[in-house]
Design an enzyme around this catalytic site. Structure first.
Site, mmCIF file in Angstrom:
data_model
loop_
_atom_site.group_PDB
_atom_site.id
_atom_site.type_symbol
_atom_site.label_atom_id
_atom_site.label_comp_id
_atom_site.label_asym_id
_atom_site.label_seq_id
_atom_site.Cartn_x
_atom_site.Cartn_y
_atom_site.Cartn_z
ATOM 1 N N SER A 72 11.487 -21.675 -36.433
ATOM 2 C CA SER A 72 12.301 -20.868 -35.888
ATOM 3 C C SER A 72 13.865 -20.953 -36.422
ATOM 4 O O SER A 72 14.562 -21.744 -36.658
ATOM 5 C CB SER A 72 12.463 -21.414 -34.460
ATOM 6 N N LYS A 115 18.117 -26.366 -30.452
ATOM 7 C CA LYS A 115 18.205 -25.430 -31.687
ATOM 8 C C LYS A 115 17.882 -24.146 -31.324
ATOM 9 O O LYS A 115 18.564 -23.072 -31.575
ATOM 10 C CB LYS A 115 17.409 -26.227 -32.600
ATOM 11 N N LYS A 172 9.935 -15.257 -30.526
ATOM 12 C CA LYS A 172 10.017 -16.763 -30.710
ATOM 13 C C LYS A 172 11.180 -17.218 -29.397
ATOM 14 O O LYS A 172 11.143 -18.250 -28.568
ATOM 15 C CB LYS A 172 10.081 -17.606 -31.532
#
Length: 209
Positions: A3, A146, A78
Site C-alpha cells: 500500500s 500507515k 485499498k
C-alpha cells in the site's frame, strides 16, 4: 503490491512507462491468513493488457482479483478498504464497550447483533478478539496507521474531508502511545476502553443487573 500513496503511484508509473515498461499496482486485503491460504483480495490498477499478463501470477496469491481501473486506482481501492475496516472496528469497539459497561454480557450482545443488520465480518472476527482479549496480529496497528495516513494525505491533496477517518487515526495513535503499535488492529478497542476507564470483561459499576 504494498500500500503506497495513490497519487504518487501514478507518477511512478509515468516514469516506468517512459522506459517502455508497464506498471500495475496491486495492493491486497486479507491479512496474514489470506496470504498463507492464497485467498487474498487483490485490487489492481493499470492497463488491461498488462493486467491480463500478470493475472496468472496474481491467481497464485488471491481469489478475488479485480482490475479496478487505471494506474493508481488499485491503491485508491485499498485505501477505501482500510477506511471501512478501521471505522467498522471502531464502531464494534464502541458498541461492545458501551454494552459491557452497561452490565450486558458483551459475548451475548455480539451474538445477538450477528443475527441482524449490524452483522459483519469484523463483528464476527474482531468482536470475538475484543471479548477474548486476543490482540496478537493479524494486521498490526502500525500498518493500519500507515494506510490511514495515505488516505488522509490523498484526501488533503484532493480537497476531500474525511473526519471519521481522522478521528480513527487518533485512536490508533492513542494505542501506539499505550505501547500497542504491534497489536492487532482490533486492539483499537483498548483506546476506547482507556477513555472509558473500563475494559470489556471488567465488572460494570454497581455490579450485576
Amino acid at each position: 503490491m504494498s500500500s503506497i500513496a495513490p497519487i504518487e503511484t501514478r507518477e511512478f508509473a509515468g516514469r516506468i512507462e517512459q522506459l517502455g515498461c508497464d506498471y500495475i499496482d496491486a495492493p491486497v486485503s486479507g491479512g496474514e491468513v489470506g496470504a498463507k491460504a492464497a485467498t487474498l483480495s487483490i485490487m489492481a490498477g493499470g492497463k488491461q493488457q498488462a493486467f491480463d499478463r500478470v493475472l496468472p501470477l496474481l491467481q497464485l496469491m488471491g481469489k478475488n482479483i479485480t482490475l479496478v481501473g487505471g494506474v493508481g486506482d488499485g491503491q485508491i481501492a485499498k485505501v477505501a478498504n482500510q477506511i471501512i475496516v478501521a471505522l467498522t472496528i471502531e464502531a464494534v469497539g464502541e458498541a461492545l464497550v458501551l454494552a459491557a459497561k452497561a452490565g450486558a454480557d458483551p459475548a451475548r450482545v455480539r451474538q445477538a447483533l450477528m443475527g441482524g443488520f449490524a452483522s459483519s465480518r469484523i463483528l464476527e472476527v474482531h468482536g470475538e478478539r475484543m471479548i477474548k482479549r486476543t490482540f496478537d496480529p493479524g494486521f498490526r496497528i502500525e500498518l493500519h496507521q500507515k494506510d490511514l495516513s495515505l488516505a488522509l494525505s490523498a484526501a488533503r491533496k484532493l480537497g476531500v474531508s474525511l473526519p471519521s477517518t481522522a478521528s480513527c487515526q487518533q485512536l490508533f495513535n492513542a494505542c501506539e502511545a499505550l505501547g500497542g503499535a504491534k497489536w492487532d488492529h482490533s486492539g483499537l478497542v483498548r483506546a476506547l476502553e482507556h477513555m472509558a476507564d473500563f475494559a470489556i470483561g471488567d465488572a460494570p459499576p454497581g455490579g450485576d443487573h
